[in-house]
Design a protein around this motif. Structure first.
Motif, mmCIF file in Angstrom:
data_model
loop_
_atom_site.group_PDB
_atom_site.id
_atom_site.type_symbol
_atom_site.label_atom_id
_atom_site.label_comp_id
_atom_site.label_asym_id
_atom_site.label_seq_id
_atom_site.Cartn_x
_atom_site.Cartn_y
_atom_site.Cartn_z
ATOM 1 N N MET A 84 0.819 -1.201 0.000
ATOM 2 C CA MET A 84 0.000 0.000 0.000
ATOM 3 C C MET A 84 0.859 1.259 0.000
ATOM 4 S SD MET A 84 -2.864 -1.508 -0.046
ATOM 5 C CE MET A 84 -4.077 -0.261 0.212
ATOM 6 N N VAL A 85 0.322 2.313 -0.621
ATOM 7 C CA VAL A 85 0.961 3.631 -0.632
ATOM 8 C C VAL A 85 0.011 4.588 0.063
ATOM 9 C CG1 VAL A 85 1.778 5.507 -2.091
ATOM 10 C CG2 VAL A 85 2.195 3.141 -2.767
ATOM 11 N N PHE A 86 0.515 5.329 1.059
ATOM 12 C CA PHE A 86 -0.294 6.272 1.813
ATOM 13 C C PHE A 86 0.107 7.690 1.447
ATOM 14 C CE2 PHE A 86 0.133 2.422 4.321
ATOM 15 C CZ PHE A 86 -1.195 2.125 4.574
ATOM 16 N N GLY A 87 -0.872 8.549 1.189
ATOM 17 C CA GLY A 87 -0.607 9.954 0.934
ATOM 18 C C GLY A 87 -0.908 10.372 -0.492
ATOM 19 N N THR A 88 -1.263 11.626 -0.613
ATOM 20 C CA THR A 88 -1.675 12.189 -1.896
ATOM 21 C C THR A 88 -0.504 12.320 -2.866
ATOM 22 O OG1 THR A 88 -3.349 13.463 -0.725
ATOM 23 C CG2 THR A 88 -2.844 14.134 -2.958
ATOM 24 N N GLU A 89 0.591 12.906 -2.405
ATOM 25 C CA GLU A 89 1.715 13.176 -3.302
ATOM 26 C C GLU A 89 2.307 11.890 -3.876
ATOM 27 O OE1 GLU A 89 4.550 15.693 -1.390
ATOM 28 O OE2 GLU A 89 3.040 17.216 -0.933
ATOM 29 N N ARG A 90 2.491 10.890 -3.036
ATOM 30 C CA ARG A 90 3.059 9.619 -3.517
ATOM 31 C C ARG A 90 2.095 8.907 -4.448
ATOM 32 N NH1 ARG A 90 5.157 6.194 1.247
ATOM 33 N NH2 ARG A 90 5.772 4.878 -0.483
ATOM 34 N N THR A 91 0.794 9.001 -4.163
ATOM 35 C CA THR A 91 -0.200 8.372 -5.026
ATOM 36 C C THR A 91 -0.226 9.034 -6.392
ATOM 37 O OG1 THR A 91 -1.563 7.703 -3.144
ATOM 38 C CG2 THR A 91 -2.645 7.844 -5.279
ATOM 39 N N ILE A 92 -0.201 10.358 -6.430
ATOM 40 C CA ILE A 92 -0.201 11.067 -7.720
ATOM 41 C C ILE A 92 1.074 10.758 -8.493
ATOM 42 C CG2 ILE A 92 -0.073 13.356 -8.780
ATOM 43 C CD1 ILE A 92 -2.131 14.290 -6.730
ATOM 44 N N LYS A 93 2.202 10.710 -7.809
ATOM 45 C CA LYS A 93 3.467 10.378 -8.470
ATOM 46 C C LYS A 93 3.394 8.988 -9.095
ATOM 47 C CE LYS A 93 8.385 9.909 -7.522
ATOM 48 N NZ LYS A 93 9.427 9.931 -6.487
ATOM 49 N N ASN A 94 2.856 8.018 -8.352
ATOM 50 C CA ASN A 94 2.733 6.663 -8.880
ATOM 51 C C ASN A 94 1.686 6.575 -9.988
ATOM 52 O OD1 ASN A 94 4.735 5.666 -7.225
ATOM 53 N ND2 ASN A 94 3.327 4.958 -5.657
ATOM 54 N N LEU A 95 0.626 7.385 -9.917
ATOM 55 C CA LEU A 95 -0.355 7.423 -11.000
ATOM 56 C C LEU A 95 0.286 7.913 -12.296
ATOM 57 C CD1 LEU A 95 -3.550 8.805 -9.238
ATOM 58 C CD2 LEU A 95 -3.407 6.690 -10.546
ATOM 59 N N ARG A 96 1.120 8.923 -12.182
ATOM 60 C CA ARG A 96 1.820 9.450 -13.366
ATOM 61 C C ARG A 96 2.740 8.404 -13.987
ATOM 62 N NH1 ARG A 96 3.698 15.248 -10.950
ATOM 63 N NH2 ARG A 96 1.677 16.274 -11.045
ATOM 64 N N ASN A 97 3.325 7.555 -13.142
ATOM 65 C CA ASN A 97 4.247 6.529 -13.622
ATOM 66 C C ASN A 97 3.558 5.226 -13.985
ATOM 67 O OD1 ASN A 97 6.464 8.236 -13.288
ATOM 68 N ND2 ASN A 97 6.729 7.636 -11.168
ATOM 69 N N ASN B 211 -0.930 5.763 12.817
ATOM 70 C CA ASN B 211 -1.201 6.696 13.901
ATOM 71 C C ASN B 211 -1.255 8.146 13.425
ATOM 72 O OD1 ASN B 211 1.463 6.934 13.374
ATOM 73 N ND2 ASN B 211 2.164 6.736 15.484
ATOM 74 N N PHE B 212 -1.549 8.340 12.150
ATOM 75 C CA PHE B 212 -1.727 9.679 11.582
ATOM 76 C C PHE B 212 -2.906 9.620 10.614
ATOM 77 C CE2 PHE B 212 1.550 7.284 9.349
ATOM 78 C CZ PHE B 212 1.090 7.277 8.039
ATOM 79 N N PRO B 213 -3.597 10.744 10.394
ATOM 80 C CA PRO B 213 -4.750 10.741 9.486
ATOM 81 C C PRO B 213 -4.342 10.372 8.058
ATOM 82 C CG PRO B 213 -4.663 12.774 10.750
ATOM 83 C CD PRO B 213 -3.383 12.043 11.020
ATOM 84 N N VAL B 214 -5.156 9.537 7.426
ATOM 85 C CA VAL B 214 -4.882 9.070 6.061
ATOM 86 C C VAL B 214 -6.074 9.431 5.182
ATOM 87 C CG1 VAL B 214 -4.475 7.053 4.625
ATOM 88 C CG2 VAL B 214 -3.469 7.167 6.903
ATOM 89 N N SER B 215 -5.856 10.283 4.179
ATOM 90 C CA SER B 215 -6.937 10.666 3.267
ATOM 91 C C SER B 215 -6.929 9.849 1.985
ATOM 92 C CB SER B 215 -6.837 12.151 2.922
ATOM 93 O OG SER B 215 -7.063 12.938 4.057
ATOM 94 N N VAL B 216 -5.747 9.408 1.558
ATOM 95 C CA VAL B 216 -5.617 8.694 0.292
ATOM 96 C C VAL B 216 -4.748 7.451 0.492
ATOM 97 C CG1 VAL B 216 -4.845 8.855 -2.105
ATOM 98 C CG2 VAL B 216 -5.783 10.861 -0.982
ATOM 99 N N VAL B 217 -5.257 6.314 -0.012
ATOM 100 C CA VAL B 217 -4.526 5.055 0.022
ATOM 101 C C VAL B 217 -4.601 4.458 -1.372
ATOM 102 C CG1 VAL B 217 -4.357 2.776 1.075
ATOM 103 C CG2 VAL B 217 -5.219 4.669 2.408
ATOM 104 N N SER B 218 -3.490 3.902 -1.823
ATOM 105 C CA SER B 218 -3.507 3.268 -3.159
ATOM 106 C C SER B 218 -2.615 2.036 -3.146
ATOM 107 C CB SER B 218 -3.036 4.252 -4.219
ATOM 108 O OG SER B 218 -1.685 4.615 -4.001
ATOM 109 N N TYR B 219 -2.797 1.227 -4.173
ATOM 110 C CA TYR B 219 -1.918 0.075 -4.408
ATOM 111 C C TYR B 219 -1.827 -0.181 -5.864
ATOM 112 C CZ TYR B 219 -6.036 -2.949 -4.999
ATOM 113 O OH TYR B 219 -7.203 -3.523 -5.435
#
Length: 84
Positions: free
Chosen positions: A15-28, A76-84
């Motif tokens: 799993m990938v947590f976070g908006t920036e990492r998810t968008i980066k992986n979407l681009r790739n 233990n921190f708020p998560v708004s976006v999760v991807s795989y």
């Protein structure tokens, strides 16, 4: 149904947590599915929907708040976006 999909993915996928990492992986082209918390900001939601549409990736809007999503993902921190 989508929360069950998320729980299953937590056990089987990396799993990938976070908006920036998810968008980066979407681009790739490295993302199969994206889950969004119900209280995710609108601008982030629009960006994710745009990149998911371009990449032809499924996006799931969850009924959980970002704090509840964090508990589901055992973080233990708020998560708004999760991807795989």
């Amino acid at each position: 149904m989508s929360l069950a999909d998320l729980r299953k993915a937590l056990k089987t996928e990396k799993m990938v947590f976070g908006t920036e990492r998810t968008i980066k992986n979407l681009r790739n082209g490295k993302v199969k599915k994206v889950f969004i918390a119900s209280n995710c900001p609108e601008d982030i939601k629009k960006d994710l929907e745009y990149y998911c549409k371009i990449s032809k990736v499924d996006i799931e809007q969850l009924n959980q708040l970002n704090d509840e999503l964090a508990l589901t993902c055992k973080k233990n921190f708020p998560v708004s976006v999760v991807s795989y």
